[in-house]
Write a protein that holds these residues in place. Structure first.
Motif, PDB file in Angstrom:
ATOM      1  N   ILE A 172       0.843  -1.192   0.000  1.00  0.00           N
ATOM      2  CA  ILE A 172       0.000   0.000   0.000  1.00  0.00           C
ATOM      3  C   ILE A 172       0.890   1.258   0.000  1.00  0.00           C
ATOM      4  O   ILE A 172       1.760   1.404   0.850  1.00  0.00           O
ATOM      5  N   GLU A 173       0.632   2.112  -0.967  1.00  0.00           N
ATOM      6  CA  GLU A 173       1.301   3.412  -1.019  1.00  0.00           C
ATOM      7  C   GLU A 173       0.243   4.493  -0.922  1.00  0.00           C
ATOM      8  O   GLU A 173      -0.774   4.422  -1.594  1.00  0.00           O
ATOM      9  N   ILE A 174       0.495   5.482  -0.105  1.00  0.00           N
ATOM     10  CA  ILE A 174      -0.438   6.591   0.056  1.00  0.00           C
ATOM     11  C   ILE A 174       0.274   7.865  -0.345  1.00  0.00           C
ATOM     12  O   ILE A 174       1.356   8.169   0.156  1.00  0.00           O
ATOM     13  N   ILE A 175      -0.359   8.610  -1.247  1.00  0.00           N
ATOM     14  CA  ILE A 175       0.189   9.885  -1.700  1.00  0.00           C
ATOM     15  C   ILE A 175      -0.778  10.978  -1.269  1.00  0.00           C
ATOM     16  O   ILE A 175      -1.971  10.894  -1.545  1.00  0.00           O
ATOM     17  N   ILE A 176      -0.250  11.985  -0.605  1.00  0.00           N
ATOM     18  CA  ILE A 176      -1.065  13.109  -0.169  1.00  0.00           C
ATOM     19  C   ILE A 176      -0.617  14.337  -0.955  1.00  0.00           C
ATOM     20  O   ILE A 176       0.560  14.701  -0.927  1.00  0.00           O
ATOM     21  N   ARG A 177      -1.563  14.925  -1.648  1.00  0.00           N
ATOM     22  CA  ARG A 177      -1.269  16.142  -2.411  1.00  0.00           C
ATOM     23  C   ARG A 177      -1.963  17.313  -1.735  1.00  0.00           C
ATOM     24  O   ARG A 177      -3.118  17.214  -1.364  1.00  0.00           O
ATOM     25  N   GLY A 178      -1.253  18.406  -1.590  1.00  0.00           N
ATOM     26  CA  GLY A 178      -1.837  19.530  -0.876  1.00  0.00           C
ATOM     27  C   GLY A 178      -2.105  20.716  -1.726  1.00  0.00           C
ATOM     28  O   GLY A 178      -1.963  20.882  -2.845  1.00  0.00           O
TER      29      GLY A 178
END
Length: 178
Positions: A172-178
């Protein structure tokens, strides 16, 4: 550029009663991202049954969700269930065109052909609400409300997603874009 898909047709082996009791058509290998954008499910008979010919459409449902399949069959492929909130029983001959894959995405032109055979638009069908196990109407799929979601750490989110998809946490990879 491909045309947008508006419905999913499946070549179903289960009787109408089984599909309705389960809440949808199940055990399909499909692209969930494409399927969830479709409005209708069109179930076609994979063999003659109940005075309906093989290859005929027998049920049309309004898709409410695509969830992991409850089918206990042993398989290495991820399978999905197509749930629907309302359904209409139909008998439209020769809908299935001997396609090799038992899941087919219909675009607007294919829907138009189906509606011509039907003699009316899919929106004009006499849709019935899906029932819960005790015969009560199944509630419409409710959008997830932010107030009902507790804050998560990245670790908690990864663990939960890994359990949901049956994979290792490290996958599982989680990418958070702001």
């Amino acid at each position: 550029m491909s045309k947008p898909k508006t419905a999913i047709a499946v070549y179903d082996r289960y009787p109408t009663e089984t599909i309705l009791s389960k809440g949808g058509s199940f055990s399909w290998v499909l692209n969930r991202d494409v399927a969830i954008q479709c409005r209708y499910l069109i179930c076609c008979r994979s063999f003659a049954q109940d005075n309906q010919l093989k290859d005929s459409a027998f049920l049309i449902g309004k898709i409410s969700d695509i969830v992991p399949s409850p089918d206990p069959e042993k398989t290495t492929q991820k399978r999905w269930m197509i749930e629907f909130s309302e359904y209409a029983l139909v008998d439209i001959p020769n809908v299935w065109k001997k396609w090799q894959n038992p899941v087919r995405y219909f675009d607007s032109e294919e829907i138009q052909e189906l509606e011509e055979k039907l003699g009316k638009s899919l929106d004009e069908l006499d849709f019935q609400p899906m029932m819960k196990a005790k015969g009560e109407p199944k509630p419409e799929a409710e959008p997830e409300l932010e107030r009902d979601v507790k804050p998560l750490t990245i670790k908690e989110a990864k663990i939960g997603l890994a359990k949901s998809f049956g994979v290792d946490v490290d996958a599982i990879e989680i990418i958070i874009r702001g």
